[in-house]
Design a protein around this motif. Structure first.
Motif, PDB file in Angstrom:
ATOM      1  N   GLY A   2      30.707  31.620  35.885  1.00  0.00           N
ATOM      2  CA  GLY A   2      30.398  32.852  36.604  1.00  0.00           C
ATOM      3  C   GLY A   2      31.116  34.073  36.035  1.00  0.00           C
ATOM      4  N   ILE A   3      30.899  35.199  36.688  1.00  0.00           N
ATOM      5  CA  ILE A   3      31.383  36.492  36.196  1.00  0.00           C
ATOM      6  C   ILE A   3      32.905  36.620  36.345  1.00  0.00           C
ATOM      7  CG2 ILE A   3      31.345  38.981  36.669  1.00  0.00           C
ATOM      8  CD1 ILE A   3      28.399  38.668  37.375  1.00  0.00           C
ATOM      9  N   THR A   4      33.526  37.163  35.319  1.00  0.00           N
ATOM     10  CA  THR A   4      34.949  37.496  35.339  1.00  0.00           C
ATOM     11  C   THR A   4      35.123  39.004  35.176  1.00  0.00           C
ATOM     12  OG1 THR A   4      35.343  37.417  32.952  1.00  0.00           O
ATOM     13  CG2 THR A   4      35.371  35.298  34.136  1.00  0.00           C
ATOM     14  N   GLY A  34      25.842  35.002  42.028  1.00  0.00           N
ATOM     15  CA  GLY A  34      25.359  34.117  40.975  1.00  0.00           C
ATOM     16  C   GLY A  34      25.737  32.675  41.221  1.00  0.00           C
ATOM     17  N   LEU A  35      26.934  32.452  41.740  1.00  0.00           N
ATOM     18  CA  LEU A  35      27.383  31.087  42.015  1.00  0.00           C
ATOM     19  C   LEU A  35      26.568  30.442  43.124  1.00  0.00           C
ATOM     20  CD1 LEU A  35      31.235  31.682  41.848  1.00  0.00           C
ATOM     21  CD2 LEU A  35      29.823  30.571  40.112  1.00  0.00           C
ATOM     22  N   LEU A  45      37.456  33.623  37.562  1.00  0.00           N
ATOM     23  CA  LEU A  45      36.297  34.324  38.081  1.00  0.00           C
ATOM     24  C   LEU A  45      36.728  35.541  38.888  1.00  0.00           C
ATOM     25  CD1 LEU A  45      34.040  31.377  39.319  1.00  0.00           C
ATOM     26  CD2 LEU A  45      34.062  32.489  37.071  1.00  0.00           C
ATOM     27  N   LEU A  46      35.817  36.498  38.972  1.00  0.00           N
ATOM     28  CA  LEU A  46      36.076  37.730  39.727  1.00  0.00           C
ATOM     29  C   LEU A  46      35.260  37.703  41.014  1.00  0.00           C
ATOM     30  CD1 LEU A  46      37.327  40.612  39.841  1.00  0.00           C
ATOM     31  CD2 LEU A  46      35.222  41.422  38.742  1.00  0.00           C
ATOM     32  N   LEU A 102      23.031  34.446  30.719  1.00  0.00           N
ATOM     33  CA  LEU A 102      23.891  35.214  31.611  1.00  0.00           C
ATOM     34  C   LEU A 102      24.870  34.296  32.338  1.00  0.00           C
ATOM     35  CD1 LEU A 102      21.253  37.659  33.129  1.00  0.00           C
ATOM     36  CD2 LEU A 102      22.846  38.079  31.224  1.00  0.00           C
ATOM     37  N   GLN A 103      25.848  34.905  32.991  1.00  0.00           N
ATOM     38  CA  GLN A 103      26.832  34.131  33.747  1.00  0.00           C
ATOM     39  C   GLN A 103      26.148  33.371  34.882  1.00  0.00           C
ATOM     40  OE1 GLN A 103      27.227  37.464  33.108  1.00  0.00           O
ATOM     41  NE2 GLN A 103      28.873  37.400  31.587  1.00  0.00           N
TER      42      GLN A 103
END
Length: 217
Positions: free
Chosen positions: A15-17, A41-42, A33-34, A180-181
Motif C-alpha cells: 500500500g501507499i507510503t 486501497g487496502l 504504510l501511510l 499501483l499501490q
C-alpha cells in the motif's frame, strides 16, 4: 517439452507510503504504510482477495509489505507465510530518499534512466541483479510445486519486482509494466522441463488484481 507442474501466482504491491506520495525512491528503506491515505486501497484489495485461499504466501521482509499482508487478511485461512528478502524492491543505493529534481542533473542518473534501469545504481543494484534474485526465488517455487503438486501462491512485494515479473511473463516494455499501490497481477504459469533437465516457466494468462471492472456495453 513436458509440463511438469502448474502454478497460479498472485503478486501484489504494498500500500501507499509517505515516500510514494512524495515520489521519493524508496527501494529497500523500511518505510511503513501511510494512514489514512493507504486505507482505501487496502480495503479494496482485501475485498478482492476475500474469497480466495492460497497454499503458500511469500512476503518481502520489509514492513510495508507485512502491513499490507496483514490488512489483506490473506493469511487468515492458515496458509504458511514465508518472509522473503529476495522479494525486496530494487536497491536504489545512492538514489534512495531522493526525488527526481534532486537527481536529474547527475550524469550517472541520466545514464541509468536512459538504460531503462539496466545500469547498476551507485551503491545499489541493476535490473539484472534484481532479476537474478527473482530467478532464484522462482526456481524454489518450481521445486516446491514439483514436491507438493499444483500450487496457488501469493507474493506480497514491491512495484519494481512486479515490473520485472511482468516483463518476464507478459513480455511488455519497462514503462508499461507499472502497477499501483495495493494492486498487482495474477499469472497462470506452467513449468516445463526439457530432455536435458533444464526448466522454464511459461505464462498462459495474466490479469489485474483487483480485477478490472467490465466495460459497460
Amino acid at each position: 517439452m513436458a509440463t511438469d507442474l502448474t502454478v497460479e501466482l498472485v503478486a501484489v504491491r504494498h500500500g501507499i507510503t509517505a515516500w510514494n506520495l512524495e515520489r521519493r525512491y524508496q527501494g529497500q528503506r523500511d518505510i511503513p504504510l501511510l494512514f489514512p491515505d493507504a486505507q482505501a486501497g487496502l480495503i479494496t484489495l482485501r475485498e478482492a482477495l476475500a474469497l480466495e485461499s492460497f497454499d503458500l504466501i511469500y512476503s518481502s521482509d520489509l514492513h510495508r509489505c507485512q502491513q499490507t499482508l496483514e490488512w489483506s487478511q490473506a493469511a487468515d485461512t492458515g496458509a504458511p507465510v514465508h518472509l522473503e528478502a529476495r522479494l525486496r524492491e530494487l536497491d536504489f543505493g545512492d538514489y534512495e530518499g531522493k526525488v527526481y529534481d534532486e537527481l536529474k542533473d547527475l550524469p550517472h542518473y541520466r545514464a541509468w534512466i536512459d538504460s531503462v534501469g539496466e545500469l547498476q545504481i551507485p551503491g545499489g543494484e541493476s535490473a539484472a541483479q534484481l532479476r537474478e534474485r527473482l530467478d532464484a526465488w522462482l526456481s524454489d517455487l518450481a521445486a516446491d510445486a514439483r514436491a507438493n503438486g499444483p500450487r496457488k501462491i501469493l507474493a506480497m512485494t514491491h512495484g519494481g519486482v512486479i515490473r520485472e515479473l511482468r516483463r518476464r511473463f507478459e513480455i511488455i516494455h519497462f514503462w508499461d509494466a507499472t502497477v499501483l499501490q495495493a494492486q498487482g497481477r495474477r499469472w497462470q504459469l506452467s513449468y516445463h522441463v526439457d530432455e536435458k533437465g533444464q526448466g522454464e516457466w511459461q505464462c498462459s494468462s495474466s490479469s489485474a488484481v483487483p480485477a478490472l471492472a467490465s466495460a459497460t456495453p
